[in-house]
Design an enzyme around this catalytic site. Structure first.
Site, PDB file in Angstrom:
ATOM      1  N   LYS A  81       0.736  -1.523   0.363  1.00  0.00           N
ATOM      2  CA  LYS A  81      -0.058   0.156   0.638  1.00  0.00           C
ATOM      3  C   LYS A  81       0.921   1.233   0.018  1.00  0.00           C
ATOM      4  O   LYS A  81       2.022   1.550   0.799  1.00  0.00           O
ATOM      5  CB  LYS A  81      -0.821  -0.608   1.176  1.00  0.00           C
ATOM      6  N   SER A 155      -9.198   2.936   3.140  1.00  0.00           N
ATOM      7  CA  SER A 155      -8.313   3.275   2.235  1.00  0.00           C
ATOM      8  C   SER A 155      -7.167   2.036   0.974  1.00  0.00           C
ATOM      9  O   SER A 155      -6.432   2.600   0.575  1.00  0.00           O
ATOM     10  CB  SER A 155      -7.352   4.004   2.771  1.00  0.00           C
ATOM     11  N   SER A 179      -9.606   0.571   7.335  1.00  0.00           N
ATOM     12  CA  SER A 179      -8.949   0.390   6.423  1.00  0.00           C
ATOM     13  C   SER A 179      -8.668  -0.823   5.712  1.00  0.00           C
ATOM     14  O   SER A 179      -8.132  -0.853   4.062  1.00  0.00           O
ATOM     15  CB  SER A 179      -8.191   1.183   5.730  1.00  0.00           C
TER      16      SER A 179
END
Length: 459
Positions: A81, A155, A179
């Protein structure tokens, strides 16, 4: 198993194939890169990929395999990520890069690299990782492989979509209010929000203790294999991967419908998925009883104080806050209004909530809750929306997630079927602090009885 099938088999199976010598690390990587080339233009999974560096890493991993070395992810392609530093690359967090390329890897990335995992690229996030959808003015929208009109969540949406689309078998995420769990639930994956402090995140707390790093995998074993690499080296209870295949024994499971703000409306198919999961657990020999932790409303206000102030503190250290999206700047403005004394009082009050939950976990071993309360939002649903509208709208979907960030407890996001248009549905299993072994064992038992990973999106 041919290479195309191996892409969908998950990271743990890929690691086994590499150990067995049925595939080489360079060949597996090339299959991953071809798959990324095929689907990334439609899905927008990666901000950047590292094909040449990955080829070098795959060759090095193969030399280690040939020499007889073994690690849980040696030679396995993984995605990271775009909130973790990768040496030589910027860390953009969904917007224009604010800092120079990283001079060293984040602790999680360093552990992955040391274990011989092959880092494929940085995956997409929303601006500063604020939202449970992955769209930004800088990088556009990441799409859900199961239905391109819908978001994969956020996210950690780029990471989840990359796993769901059969590009990589496991990826890193982070979770400050859902997330990891939201995109896992949205994409039909297993995700694990880890206990606060289990994984090294560097010297500074993120969002005042709300955020942690966690894995996203096609199967429970994939996430467990990554956890064995990125968690602290001392694993009380043994290897996490071993827990996946170990029966948990009969457990006392509480089914909870309440949140700090009451009992929210849940879309019928998603409520039914929770009820079906409860029945599946009973069939596996567990006792499932409806019971709500007596936490009251306090977790909600504690989350908002730490989230708003956390965003403000994050933005305050940026050299160019004017580059941020307007609603990000607005959230930061609200956060700057949170006084230090209020933040300190909020952090201190966490101990009372922890004491309540410790008592609750004397009577129950695990808590079962819904995930997102409705269908995944469509792409563009929040495009151009201000901070107040966006925050209000997403809050209706996430009420079951933030409490466990406030307390720092581990939570497993487990697939629980698909809805009438084919979008995945997920539930949550909450455990006591450092209860990852228990959650992995229970989730592994569910997966063995009701497999989900062989079902693939048509992308």
């Amino acid at each position: 198993m041919d290479l195309d099938q191996l892409l969908w088999a998950g990271a743990d199976a890929q690691a086994q194939a590499l150990r067995d010598g049925t595939v080489s690390a360079p060949d597996l990587l090339e299959a991953v890169l071809r798959r990324a080339d095929a689907v990334d233009p439609r899905l927008n999974l990666f901000r950047v990929r590292y094909p040449e560096a990955a080829r070098e890493a795959a060759a090095a991993a193969q030399r280690r395999l040939d020499a007889g070395e073994r690690t849980p992810l040696l030679g396995v392609p993984v995605a990271v990520k775009d909130d973790l530093d990768v040496v030589g690359d910027v860390t953009a967090m969904g917007g224009r890069p604010q800092f120079a390329p990283a001079e060293q890897d984040a602790p999680t990335v360093a552990r992955l690299r040391a274990a011989g995992a092959v880092i494929v690229g940085h995956t997409q996030t929303p601006d500063r990782c604020l939202w449970p959808f992955t769209e930004s003015l800088t990088n556009g929208a990441t799409r859900n492989p199961w239905h391109l009109d819908h978001t994969p969540g956020g996210s950690s949406g780029g990471s989840a979509a990359a796993v769901a689309a059969g590009v990589v078998g496991v990826a890193t995420g982070s979770d400050g209010g859902g997330s990891v769990r939201v995109p896992a639930n949205f994409c039909g994956l297993f995700g694990l929000k880890t206990t606060r402090g289990l994984i090294d995140m560097g010297e500074e707390e993120h969002w005042h203790g709300l955020a942690v790093v966690g894995p996203l995998g096609r199967r429970v074993a994939d996430a467990a294999a990554m956890l064995d690499v990125i968690a602290d080296e001392d694993h009380p209870g043994g290897l996490y991967r071993d827990s996946v295949d170990a029966a948990p024994g009969p457990l006392r499971i509480a089914l909870s419908w309440r949140t700090p703000l009451g009992r929210p409306r849940i879309q019928a198919e998603r409520k039914q998925a929770v009820l079906e999961t409860a029945e599946r657990l009973r069939a596996l020999g567990h006792e499932v009883t409806e019971a709500d932790p007596p936490l009251g409303t306090r977790p909600s206000s504690q989350f908002m104080v730490r989230y708003l102030r956390g965003v403000a503190d994050d933005v305050a250290q940026l050299p160019h806050p004017e580059w941020l999206e307007p609603r990000t700047r607005r959230i930061a403005t609200l956060g700057r209004r949170v006084p230090d004394r209020v933040l300190a009082r909020t952090r201190a009050a966490e101990a009372d909530l922890d004491a309540v939950m410790r008592t609750f976990f004397q009577d129950f071993d695990v808590l079962l809750q819904p995930g997102w309360t409705g269908r995944q939002p469509r792409i563009g649903r929040f495009h151009g929306s201000g901070a107040a509208h966006t925050l209000s709208a997403v809050s209706a979907g996430i009420p079951y997630y933030p409490t466990w960030n406030v307390l720092g407890y581990p939570v497993a996001a487990v697939p629980a079927g698909r809805d009438s248009i084919g979008l995945p549905i997920g539930v949550q299993l909450v455990g006591p602090a450092f209860g990852e072994h228990l959650l992995l064992s229970l989730a592994g038992q569910i997966e063995h009885a009701h497999p989900w990973a062989d079902d693939r999106p048509d992308i």
